[in-house]
Design a protein around this motif. Structure first.
Motif, PDB file in Angstrom:
ATOM      1  N   SER A  36       0.631  -1.018  -0.064  1.00 26.74           N
ATOM      2  CA  SER A  36      -0.016   0.232  -0.249  1.00 26.74           C
ATOM      3  C   SER A  36       0.165   1.323  -0.482  1.00 26.74           C
ATOM      4  N   ILE A  37       2.196   1.315   0.507  1.00 34.26           N
ATOM      5  CA  ILE A  37       3.323   2.582   1.309  1.00 34.26           C
ATOM      6  C   ILE A  37       3.471   2.429  -0.403  1.00 34.26           C
ATOM      7  N   ALA A  38       3.724   1.495  -1.087  1.00 35.47           N
ATOM      8  CA  ALA A  38       4.026   1.936  -2.701  1.00 35.47           C
ATOM      9  C   ALA A  38       3.717   1.987  -3.497  1.00 35.47           C
ATOM     10  N   ILE A  39       2.053   1.646  -3.280  1.00 33.10           N
ATOM     11  CA  ILE A  39       1.458   2.550  -4.499  1.00 33.10           C
ATOM     12  C   ILE A  39       1.237   4.040  -4.184  1.00 33.10           C
ATOM     13  N   VAL A  40       0.962   4.131  -2.820  1.00 35.56           N
ATOM     14  CA  VAL A  40       0.784   5.373  -2.340  1.00 35.56           C
ATOM     15  C   VAL A  40       1.376   6.468  -3.132  1.00 35.56           C
ATOM     16  N   ILE A  41       2.765   5.543  -2.723  1.00 36.52           N
ATOM     17  CA  ILE A  41       3.887   6.686  -3.544  1.00 36.52           C
ATOM     18  C   ILE A  41       4.802   6.616  -4.992  1.00 36.52           C
ATOM     19  N   ALA A  42       4.021   5.427  -4.830  1.00 36.55           N
ATOM     20  CA  ALA A  42       3.732   5.907  -6.978  1.00 36.55           C
ATOM     21  C   ALA A  42       3.280   6.492  -7.329  1.00 36.55           C
ATOM     22  N   VAL A  43       1.910   6.359  -7.415  1.00 39.68           N
ATOM     23  CA  VAL A  43       0.411   6.993  -7.684  1.00 39.68           C
ATOM     24  C   VAL A  43       1.167   8.269  -7.145  1.00 39.68           C
ATOM     25  N   SER A  44       1.515   8.906  -5.926  1.00 45.22           N
ATOM     26  CA  SER A  44       2.166  10.597  -5.931  1.00 45.22           C
ATOM     27  C   SER A  44       2.570  10.805  -7.158  1.00 45.22           C
ATOM     28  N   ARG A  45       3.796  10.157  -7.314  1.00 42.46           N
ATOM     29  CA  ARG A  45       4.406  10.045  -7.692  1.00 42.46           C
ATOM     30  C   ARG A  45       4.230  11.078  -9.873  1.00 42.46           C
ATOM     31  N   LYS A  47       1.300  11.746  -9.708  1.00 42.55           N
ATOM     32  CA  LYS A  47      -0.079  13.102  -9.606  1.00 42.55           C
ATOM     33  C   LYS A  47       1.628  14.271 -10.106  1.00 42.55           C
ATOM     34  N   VAL A  48       2.727  14.178  -9.196  1.00 39.24           N
ATOM     35  CA  VAL A  48       3.615  15.369  -9.548  1.00 39.24           C
ATOM     36  C   VAL A  48       4.178  15.841 -11.200  1.00 39.24           C
ATOM     37  N   VAL A  49       4.601  14.819 -11.130  1.00 35.02           N
ATOM     38  CA  VAL A  49       4.517  14.771 -12.781  1.00 35.02           C
ATOM     39  C   VAL A  49       3.880  14.999 -13.510  1.00 35.02           C
ATOM     40  N   ALA A  50       2.335  14.546 -13.406  1.00 29.57           N
ATOM     41  CA  ALA A  50       1.304  15.696 -14.147  1.00 29.57           C
ATOM     42  C   ALA A  50       1.596  17.584 -13.919  1.00 29.57           C
ATOM     43  N   ILE A  51       1.366  17.565 -12.113  1.00 26.46           N
ATOM     44  CA  ILE A  51       1.261  18.862 -12.320  1.00 26.46           C
ATOM     45  C   ILE A  51       2.363  19.403 -13.185  1.00 26.46           C
ATOM     46  N   LEU A  52       3.529  19.366 -12.339  1.00 29.34           N
ATOM     47  CA  LEU A  52       4.685  19.494 -12.956  1.00 29.34           C
ATOM     48  C   LEU A  52       5.158  19.736 -13.897  1.00 29.34           C
ATOM     49  N   SER A  62      13.691  22.934 -20.947  1.00 23.61           N
ATOM     50  CA  SER A  62      14.736  21.898 -21.745  1.00 23.61           C
ATOM     51  C   SER A  62      15.329  20.495 -21.103  1.00 23.61           C
ATOM     52  N   SER A  63      15.665  19.633 -22.356  1.00 28.05           N
ATOM     53  CA  SER A  63      15.902  18.641 -21.032  1.00 28.05           C
ATOM     54  C   SER A  63      16.757  18.267 -20.120  1.00 28.05           C
ATOM     55  N   GLY A  64      17.132  19.258 -19.895  1.00 31.62           N
ATOM     56  CA  GLY A  64      18.176  19.119 -18.562  1.00 31.62           C
ATOM     57  C   GLY A  64      17.519  19.344 -16.782  1.00 31.62           C
ATOM     58  N   TRP A  65      16.128  20.902 -17.407  1.00 30.82           N
ATOM     59  CA  TRP A  65      15.755  20.698 -16.530  1.00 30.82           C
ATOM     60  C   TRP A  65      14.420  19.450 -16.142  1.00 30.82           C
ATOM     61  N   GLN A  66      13.427  19.099 -16.973  1.00 29.74           N
ATOM     62  CA  GLN A  66      13.186  17.759 -17.137  1.00 29.74           C
ATOM     63  C   GLN A  66      13.303  16.903 -16.189  1.00 29.74           C
ATOM     64  N   THR A  67      15.075  16.352 -17.711  1.00 29.76           N
ATOM     65  CA  THR A  67      16.312  15.535 -16.293  1.00 29.76           C
ATOM     66  C   THR A  67      15.758  15.649 -14.904  1.00 29.76           C
ATOM     67  N   LEU A  68      16.083  16.799 -14.346  1.00 26.96           N
ATOM     68  CA  LEU A  68      16.721  16.963 -13.346  1.00 26.96           C
ATOM     69  C   LEU A  68      15.573  16.728 -11.624  1.00 26.96           C
ATOM     70  N   PHE A  69      14.717  17.289 -13.025  1.00 26.59           N
ATOM     71  CA  PHE A  69      13.385  17.253 -12.059  1.00 26.59           C
ATOM     72  C   PHE A  69      12.221  15.502 -11.574  1.00 26.59           C
ATOM     73  N   TYR A  70      12.558  14.885 -12.842  1.00 27.95           N
ATOM     74  CA  TYR A  70      12.508  13.119 -12.555  1.00 27.95           C
ATOM     75  C   TYR A  70      13.692  12.523 -12.550  1.00 27.95           C
ATOM     76  N   VAL A  71      14.625  13.247 -11.598  1.00 35.14           N
ATOM     77  CA  VAL A  71      15.913  12.336 -11.307  1.00 35.14           C
ATOM     78  C   VAL A  71      15.136  12.252  -9.573  1.00 35.14           C
ATOM     79  N   TYR A  72      15.123  14.024  -9.193  1.00 35.01           N
ATOM     80  CA  TYR A  72      14.817  14.141  -7.756  1.00 35.01           C
ATOM     81  C   TYR A  72      13.254  13.540  -7.466  1.00 35.01           C
ATOM     82  N   LEU A  73      12.363  12.853  -8.211  1.00 42.30           N
ATOM     83  CA  LEU A  73      11.221  12.989  -8.086  1.00 42.30           C
ATOM     84  C   LEU A  73      11.344  11.184  -7.751  1.00 42.30           C
ATOM     85  N   ILE A  74      12.719  10.690  -8.528  1.00 42.53           N
ATOM     86  CA  ILE A  74      12.627   9.431  -8.328  1.00 42.53           C
ATOM     87  C   ILE A  74      13.608   9.152  -7.047  1.00 42.53           C
ATOM     88  N   VAL A  75      14.259  10.030  -6.749  1.00 40.64           N
ATOM     89  CA  VAL A  75      15.293   9.692  -5.388  1.00 40.64           C
ATOM     90  C   VAL A  75      14.722  10.053  -4.362  1.00 40.64           C
TER      91      VAL A  75
END
Length: 92
Positions: A36-45, A47-52, A62-75
């Motif tokens: 359940s925790i994994a599902i909540v965190i994945a769904v939240s991710r 949601k954040v991607v959709a908002i961003l 730019s692709s640099g900014w996109q990569t930075l935010f996606y890596v940050y969200l994964i970490v």
């Protein structure tokens, strides 16, 4: 009228309801399992991607900014999951 913001908002609402279902929102403090925790965190991710991407216009950055935010969200998501997983193991 542009339908993309409305569609994105509806997706975010659906993801919120999914997270509430996975999190067992009942009005009391539930004890969540690791899945359940994994599902909540994945769904939240998602949601954040959709908002961003759609409301903060990351899709036009730019692709640099996109990569930075996606890596940050994964970490960040991984660290939050690890913290819950460690705590969950101690409580089990």
């Amino acid at each position: 009228m542009n339908a993309a913001p409305t569609r994105t908002w509806l997706i975010i609402v659906a993801l919120t309801l999914t997270a509430m279902w996975a999190g067992g929102v009942t009005g009391s403090a539930p004890t969540l399992g690791i899945v359940s925790i994994a599902i909540v965190i994945a769904v939240s991710r998602f949601k954040v991607v959709a908002i961003l991407r759609h409301f903060l216009e990351l899709k036009r950055a730019s692709s640099g900014w996109q990569t930075l935010f996606y890596v940050y969200l994964i970490v960040l998501g991984s660290l939050i999951f690890a913290a819950y997983a460690i705590d969950w193991r101690l409580l089990a």
